[in-house]
Design a protein around this motif. Structure first.
Motif, PDB file in Angstrom:
ATOM      1  N   ALA A 127       0.831  -1.207   0.000  1.00 53.64           N
ATOM      2  CA  ALA A 127       0.000   0.000   0.000  1.00 53.64           C
ATOM      3  C   ALA A 127       0.861   1.250   0.000  1.00 53.64           C
ATOM      4  N   GLY A 128       0.580   2.161  -0.917  1.00 49.89           N
ATOM      5  CA  GLY A 128       1.328   3.402  -1.007  1.00 49.89           C
ATOM      6  C   GLY A 128       2.596   3.301  -1.811  1.00 49.89           C
ATOM      7  N   SER A 129       2.964   2.103  -2.289  1.00 54.88           N
ATOM      8  CA  SER A 129       4.183   1.889  -3.089  1.00 54.88           C
ATOM      9  C   SER A 129       5.424   2.503  -2.441  1.00 54.88           C
ATOM     10  N   PRO A 130       5.723   2.146  -1.196  1.00 53.26           N
ATOM     11  CA  PRO A 130       6.908   2.708  -0.553  1.00 53.26           C
ATOM     12  C   PRO A 130       8.181   2.169  -1.196  1.00 53.26           C
ATOM     13  N   LEU A 131       9.300   2.800  -0.916  1.00 55.32           N
ATOM     14  CA  LEU A 131      10.579   2.308  -1.386  1.00 55.32           C
ATOM     15  C   LEU A 131      10.890   0.971  -0.706  1.00 55.32           C
ATOM     16  N   ALA A 132      11.323   0.014  -1.513  1.00 55.75           N
ATOM     17  CA  ALA A 132      11.661  -1.293  -0.946  1.00 55.75           C
ATOM     18  C   ALA A 132      12.742  -1.156   0.126  1.00 55.75           C
ATOM     19  N   ALA A 133      13.681  -0.248  -0.076  1.00 56.84           N
ATOM     20  CA  ALA A 133      14.748  -0.061   0.903  1.00 56.84           C
ATOM     21  C   ALA A 133      14.197   0.388   2.244  1.00 56.84           C
ATOM     22  N   ASP A 134      13.179   1.261   2.222  1.00 62.41           N
ATOM     23  CA  ASP A 134      12.615   1.736   3.480  1.00 62.41           C
ATOM     24  C   ASP A 134      11.773   0.649   4.149  1.00 62.41           C
ATOM     25  N   VAL A 135      11.101  -0.155   3.345  1.00 60.92           N
ATOM     26  CA  VAL A 135      10.368  -1.291   3.906  1.00 60.92           C
ATOM     27  C   VAL A 135      11.341  -2.260   4.579  1.00 60.92           C
ATOM     28  N   MET A 136      12.435  -2.538   3.918  1.00 56.82           N
ATOM     29  CA  MET A 136      13.456  -3.406   4.499  1.00 56.82           C
ATOM     30  C   MET A 136      13.962  -2.834   5.827  1.00 56.82           C
TER      31      MET A 136
ATOM     32  N   TYR B 126      21.597 -13.895   3.625  1.00 57.67           N
ATOM     33  CA  TYR B 126      22.145 -13.092   2.530  1.00 57.67           C
ATOM     34  C   TYR B 126      21.060 -12.900   1.470  1.00 57.67           C
ATOM     35  N   TYR B 127      20.766 -11.653   1.151  1.00 54.79           N
ATOM     36  CA  TYR B 127      19.708 -11.366   0.181  1.00 54.79           C
ATOM     37  C   TYR B 127      19.932  -9.996  -0.426  1.00 54.79           C
ATOM     38  N   HIS B 128      19.053  -9.609  -1.365  1.00 54.34           N
ATOM     39  CA  HIS B 128      19.092  -8.302  -2.007  1.00 54.34           C
ATOM     40  C   HIS B 128      17.984  -7.417  -1.440  1.00 54.34           C
ATOM     41  N   THR B 129      18.157  -6.119  -1.612  1.00 54.28           N
ATOM     42  CA  THR B 129      17.130  -5.190  -1.136  1.00 54.28           C
ATOM     43  C   THR B 129      15.779  -5.487  -1.769  1.00 54.28           C
ATOM     44  N   TYR B 130      15.770  -5.965  -3.003  1.00 55.75           N
ATOM     45  CA  TYR B 130      14.482  -6.161  -3.671  1.00 55.75           C
ATOM     46  C   TYR B 130      13.659  -7.289  -3.046  1.00 55.75           C
ATOM     47  N   SER B 131      14.227  -8.060  -2.114  1.00 55.98           N
ATOM     48  CA  SER B 131      13.403  -9.040  -1.408  1.00 55.98           C
ATOM     49  C   SER B 131      12.283  -8.356  -0.625  1.00 55.98           C
ATOM     50  N   ALA B 132      12.507  -7.084  -0.296  1.00 55.73           N
ATOM     51  CA  ALA B 132      11.475  -6.342   0.439  1.00 55.73           C
ATOM     52  C   ALA B 132      10.451  -5.701  -0.483  1.00 55.73           C
ATOM     53  N   SER B 133      10.538  -5.961  -1.792  1.00 52.67           N
ATOM     54  CA  SER B 133       9.588  -5.342  -2.718  1.00 52.67           C
ATOM     55  C   SER B 133       8.315  -6.155  -2.868  1.00 52.67           C
ATOM     56  N   LYS B 134       8.291  -7.373  -2.345  1.00 50.88           N
ATOM     57  CA  LYS B 134       7.114  -8.222  -2.440  1.00 50.88           C
ATOM     58  C   LYS B 134       6.798  -8.809  -1.074  1.00 50.88           C
ATOM     59  N   ARG B 135       5.508  -8.924  -0.752  1.00 51.01           N
ATOM     60  CA  ARG B 135       5.115  -9.450   0.540  1.00 51.01           C
ATOM     61  C   ARG B 135       5.606 -10.883   0.724  1.00 51.01           C
ATOM     62  N   ALA B 136       5.593 -11.684  -0.353  1.00 49.75           N
ATOM     63  CA  ALA B 136       6.077 -13.055  -0.229  1.00 49.75           C
ATOM     64  C   ALA B 136       7.561 -13.084   0.145  1.00 49.75           C
ATOM     65  N   GLY B 137       8.340 -12.167  -0.450  1.00 52.82           N
ATOM     66  CA  GLY B 137       9.756 -12.079  -0.100  1.00 52.82           C
ATOM     67  C   GLY B 137       9.960 -11.661   1.337  1.00 52.82           C
ATOM     68  N   LEU B 138       9.162 -10.683   1.790  1.00 52.28           N
ATOM     69  CA  LEU B 138       9.251 -10.242   3.181  1.00 52.28           C
ATOM     70  C   LEU B 138       8.876 -11.369   4.128  1.00 52.28           C
ATOM     71  N   ASN B 139       7.826 -12.105   3.801  1.00 50.83           N
ATOM     72  CA  ASN B 139       7.415 -13.216   4.663  1.00 50.83           C
ATOM     73  C   ASN B 139       8.526 -14.260   4.780  1.00 50.83           C
ATOM     74  N   ALA B 140       9.208 -14.506   3.664  1.00 50.44           N
ATOM     75  CA  ALA B 140      10.321 -15.456   3.711  1.00 50.44           C
ATOM     76  C   ALA B 140      11.438 -14.939   4.609  1.00 50.44           C
ATOM     77  N   LEU B 141      11.736 -13.653   4.508  1.00 51.71           N
ATOM     78  CA  LEU B 141      12.768 -13.078   5.376  1.00 51.71           C
ATOM     79  C   LEU B 141      12.374 -13.186   6.844  1.00 51.71           C
ATOM     80  N   HIS B 142      11.133 -12.871   7.163  1.00 52.62           N
ATOM     81  CA  HIS B 142      10.691 -12.985   8.547  1.00 52.62           C
ATOM     82  C   HIS B 142      10.855 -14.424   9.048  1.00 52.62           C
TER      83      HIS B 142
END
Length: 944
Positions: free
Chosen positions: A530-539, A749-765
């Motif tokens: 929501a709001g299309s935040p920067l992936a870096a800030d979400v991370m 070990y991952y890239h910042t773009y892992s935070a660009s998708k909810r599925a990627g964030l869930n995996a990181l969590h």
């Protein structure tokens, strides 16, 4: 008991000489160090770090540069003494031309040197000013004074005048250079007059010598030996000085050198046995264990070393066994002549024939290694048709095997990950019909339809060989391979690798290490939230600020900078980066300027040809790739615009194929940056093979690239094509690199773009939540890199009843195989404790210098020891039945003590109670936990 009293109490064989050394601080105070370990090295081919296990190393200063600065600190406590000739001068010496001809009164024809008249009044000042002073300026504080008796080569001389002149030389040195340390080579007659100014006397050829005239190694006659022994014992008993006996043996005959050193030590003297030129690592009162293996490959079979089978598959098992791997490309000519002083063995791995012009040099080289009894393992193919002489030496002959074959015998060393299949490949037979070579053990035996017997591999008296396809097997329809042979057992058995304490970069204080690092790719991406935040800030908000384990986080300059690809987003991107870099659990890394895809120019043009632009990274208008701009320039940008005042860029994280050439590695090191990435360890339940576990790193032209322990999410998400939750499969990698062998630390070990998708964030969590729930040891990525660097330089030596271990103090764990027994911390030095592991014991070192003793643990421990901790030991002091130590970590402290059941434990003066449910699983281990990350711990125990 004081050190001096302890020496007297033990009745050490060197008598007054040892007590005097202890008093002046020459020797380590450890009980095992009855004498200093002394080495002499006059060559220029070996790094001085190869001698770091010794206490004193005498070097030829015209050949070796005295270590300075950080290099000197890392080699402490080893001290380097300069060789200087007192009465003889070679024409090649810088000061030779300044010596008046009248001072030269004899000639040594064996060494083509001039002998100097010691009665000349100006000689002591000349020697101090022209010879010693320049070396003193270079950092030398100890000197080995040679040729003390050469004045006797003169046709006529005044004995007393010559000896008086030698005494004046020594007195002048002490006046001019306060604190100077001197070792005399002979000069027996003047020792009583200068014994308060020297710390040791040396003599050559007690049992074995070198005849310069005949160019032969020779046994010393009994009469000459008896005379020399009497002289040396007089110096010990009359003058209270230790004695160094220097003998000579052929460099390849380690058994003879070992036996000679033992005879010298039995006489009560400090031994050093080396080759005649003193150009190898000899054997003294300690014996360094060679920790290198040379692997020979054919570079024509691969785009670069990074992609070769020898590097991808073989180096990891060798690293895990404790061995540094050097590579030699057969295209560059015959491999280097390697000696048993530095190398534990040689492996060749060819998948076919080597170039025709390389066959003869390779055959001669192999023959020379066999003659020197260097253990040899041949994998895949010999690379050429064996000559008759080499075939006879090996005990096998190649044969043509036609028609289908069946396997009739396989060794337990095969069938490791895949069963052997009787596919086409090289075949051999024994030289003696129907009988194997003496001591040989077949690995694979086959027969054809005519019942003819063939051999696909064997362990041999000289090492062993294993032909294709019995080494590894490709998985049809995939890019994966499996080990057919057990690489660990095959290497140990064929190269006859001894059981030894293994430096281990996975563990500290008994716990597997943990850290995280992030490549900056996608820093400018918008998250699909929501709001299309920067992936870096979400991370930053969801991951980095929540999971406060040590991180290294990077950016790509061309993504974040105002002069980059997204100038309109740059203010926001840079602000996010600043917030991340301010976090105390984050260290700063650069992921380059333009994110190059292929770093090596040769590989880039070899793969892409004229379309080399396809190998470039981000397309920055007007920019042509420049290594310094990528590495140094990007770091300067971060330091100047993004880093807080008290932080600088620590690490360069390689991009793209993560295969930098030697030039890129050198630029990084010269810039004071650490480096990491590459390796691609991605073993999973779907691909459960050790061929998917990378080594510690790769060295090119002496510059080390440290690999990331575990690969990033790209591999688990099909290059970020999906499934985007795929990174959670890294938990399988963590499990498979923990059991049945702990091969890697835990690296998220991952890239910042892992935070660009909810599925990627869930995996990181999921991954982070698992990690913080485990009993791990958090470290910063930079700390891990330093440990890998220390791993490559650590020295292991046999030292009396134990093992001498020396490094720079970054790496604090050695893995002790079960064959060597149980660690005994109470009778070791620099050892805080140990914890059981799947392959033996993880031994906790207190610093960079330790002496480890092991044996049976039948007797009760004399005092408590450290079982495990999640923090680094910054101090350790054991006295009587009690210990005191300090821990400094990156998380609330957790530690366990062994054999502390009746002891009182206090942290910073406050009494601690053990946890009721302890994670410690060892016998008599009690666990404790604190709410802060640093503490001084006191353990007071009753007498036992």
């Amino acid at each position: 008991m004081t050190t001096l009293a302890m020496a007297r109490h033990l009745g050490l064989r060197l008598g007054r000489g040892l007590v005097r050394l202890l008093a002046c601080g020459l020797l380590p105070t450890a009980l095992h160090a009855a004498t200093p370990a002394v080495a002499l090295y006059y060559g220029n081919a070996l790094p001085l770090s190869d001698f770091r296990a010794f206490d004193i190393v005498v070097v030829e200063p015209d050949h070796a540069a005295h270590p300075t600065g950080n290099a000197r600190a890392q080699l402490a406590p080893t001290r380097f003494y300069a060789y200087v000739s007192v009465t003889e001068v070679l024409p090649a010496r810088a000061h030779y031309a300044e010596i008046p001809p009248a001072w030269k009164f004899a000639r040594n024809k064996d060494w083509q040197s001039d002998v100097i008249d010691q009665s000349v009044a100006d000689w002591p000042d000349f020697f101090a000013s022209r010879v010693v002073a320049p070396l003193w300026e270079r950092g030398y504080r100890g000197f080995f004074l040679d040729t003390m008796d050469s004045y006797r080569l003169a046709a006529q001389f005044d004995e007393q005048a010559q000896q008086d002149g030698l005494v004046r030389v020594i007195e002048t040195l002490h006046q001019r250079f306060p604190g100077i340390r001197l070792i005399l080579n002979r000069g027996f007659d003047i020792v009583p007059r200068v014994r308060d100014k020297i710390e040791m006397v040396a003599a050559e050829s007690l049992y074995r010598g070198w005849n310069a005239r005949t160019q032969r190694y020779e046994d010393v006659t009994p009469q000459d030996r008896a005379w020399l022994q009497a002289q040396l014992r007089t110096i010990q008993q009359r003058d209270g000085l230790p004695v160094l006996a220097i003998d000579y043996a052929p460099p390849h005959d380690r058994a003879l050198a070992r036996a000679t050193a033992a005879r010298i030590a039995a006489d009560g003297f400090i031994p050093w046995v080396s080759d005649a030129a003193l150009s190898t690592i000899g054997i003294g009162s300690i014996e360094p264990v060679p920790r290198r293996v040379l692997v020979v490959y054919n570079g024509a079979e691969t785009p670069s070393l990074n992609y070769s089978l020898a590097h991808r598959f073989l180096q990891m098992p060798l690293n895990h066994l404790g061995y540094v791997v050097d590579f030699a490309d057969i295209r560059e000519g015959a491999p280097p002549a390697v000696g048993r002083d530095r190398y534990a063995g040689v492996v060749t791995w060819f998948t076919g024939y080597v170039p025709e012009d390389r066959v003869a040099p390779l055959a001669r080289w192999l023959q020379a290694r066999l003659d020197e009894q260097m253990p040899l393992l041949v994998l895949g193919d010999f690379g050429f048709l064996l000559t008759q002489s080499l075939s006879e030496r090996l005990g096998i002959q190649p044969v043509r095997a036609n028609g289908p074959q069946r396997i009739v015998h396989t060794s337990p060393l095969l069938g490791f990950e895949a069963d052997p299949e009787p596919l086409d490949g090289p075949r051999f037979v024994w030289n003696a019909p129907q009988a194997p070579s003496d001591g040989a053990q077949p690995l694979v035996e086959l027969r054809n339809e005519r019942d003819q017997a063939f051999l696909g591999g064997a362990l041999m008296p000289w090492g062993g060989f294993l032909a294709n396809p019995f080494v590894t097997a490709e998985v049809p329809g995939t890019e994966f391979s499996h080990w057919v042979a057990d690489p660990f057992a095959l290497l140990q058995r064929s190269l006859r690798l001894p059981a030894l304490p293994v430096p281990d970069a996975t563990t500290e204080n008994g716990r597997r290490m943990l850290f995280a690092h992030v490549d900056g790719d996608g820093f400018a991406s918008r998250a699909e939230l929501a709001g299309s935040p920067l992936a870096a800030d979400v991370m930053r908000r969801e991951i980095i600020e929540k999971y406060r384990i040590p991180h290294a986080i990077s950016v790509i300059e061309a993504e974040t900078a105002p002069h980059g690809l997204y100038p309109e987003l740059s203010p926001q991107l840079e602000e996010v980066a600043r917030k991340i870099f301010q976090l105390p659990h984050v260290e700063i890394a650069s992921h380059t300027f333009s994110h190059p895809f292929l770093w090596d120019t040769k590989v880039r043009h070899g793969v892409f040809g004229d379309k080399s632009e396809a190998a470039e990274g981000l397309h920055v208008p007007g920019y042509t790739m420049d290594l310094r701009r990528e590495i140094v320039g990007s770091s300067q940008y971060i330091n100047e615009r993004l880093a807080p005042p008290d932080k600088k860029v620590r690490i360069l994280l390689w991009s793209g194929d993560t295969a930098p050439n030697a030039e890129a590695l050198e630029i990084t090191e010269r810039a004071g940056l650490l480096n990491m990435n590459g390796g691609d360890t991605s073993i999973t339940d779907n691909v459960p093979t050790l061929t998917e576990v990378g080594p510690l790193g790769i060295t090119k032209n002496g510059f080390l690239q440290v690999y990331a322990p575990i690969t990033n999410e790209n591999i688990y998400t099909s290059l970020w094509k999906g499934p985007f939750y795929g990174y959670q499969r890294v938990l399988q990698t963590f499990a498979l690199t923990e059991s049945p062998r702990r091969l890697k630390p835990v690296d998220i070990y991952y890239h910042t773009y892992s935070a660009s998708k909810r599925a990627g964030l869930n995996a990181l969590h999921k991954v982070y939540s698992w990690a913080v729930a485990q009993p791990l040891h958090p470290v910063f990525p930079s700390e891990y890199i330093y440990k890998v660097q220390d791993w490559h330089g650590m020295a292991i030596a046999r030292d009396g009843a134990g093992w001498r271990i020396r490094g720079n103090g970054a790496l604090r764990t050695v893995r002790l195989p079960a064959a060597l027994g149980t660690p005994l911390p109470a009778t070791s030095q620099g050892v805080a404790g140990w914890r059981e592991g799947p392959e033996g014991s993880y031994v906790h070192l207190t610093g960079g210098d330790a002496w480890l003793r092991s044996g049976t643990a039948a007797q009760p421990a004399a005092r408590p020891s450290l079982y495990e901790a999640n923090a680094r030991l910054t101090a350790w002091q054991a006295e009587g039945t009690s210990v005191r130590f300090s821990l400094q970590g990156h998380a609330p402290l957790e530690f366990s003590l062994r054999d502390a059941g009746a002891c009182q434990v206090r942290a910073d003066g406050r009494a601690l109670s053990p946890l009721s449910s302890s994670r410690a699983s060892g016998p008599a281990a009690r666990a404790y936990r604190l709410s802060h990350a640093a503490a001084d711990i006191q353990v007071q125990c009753p007498a036992r």
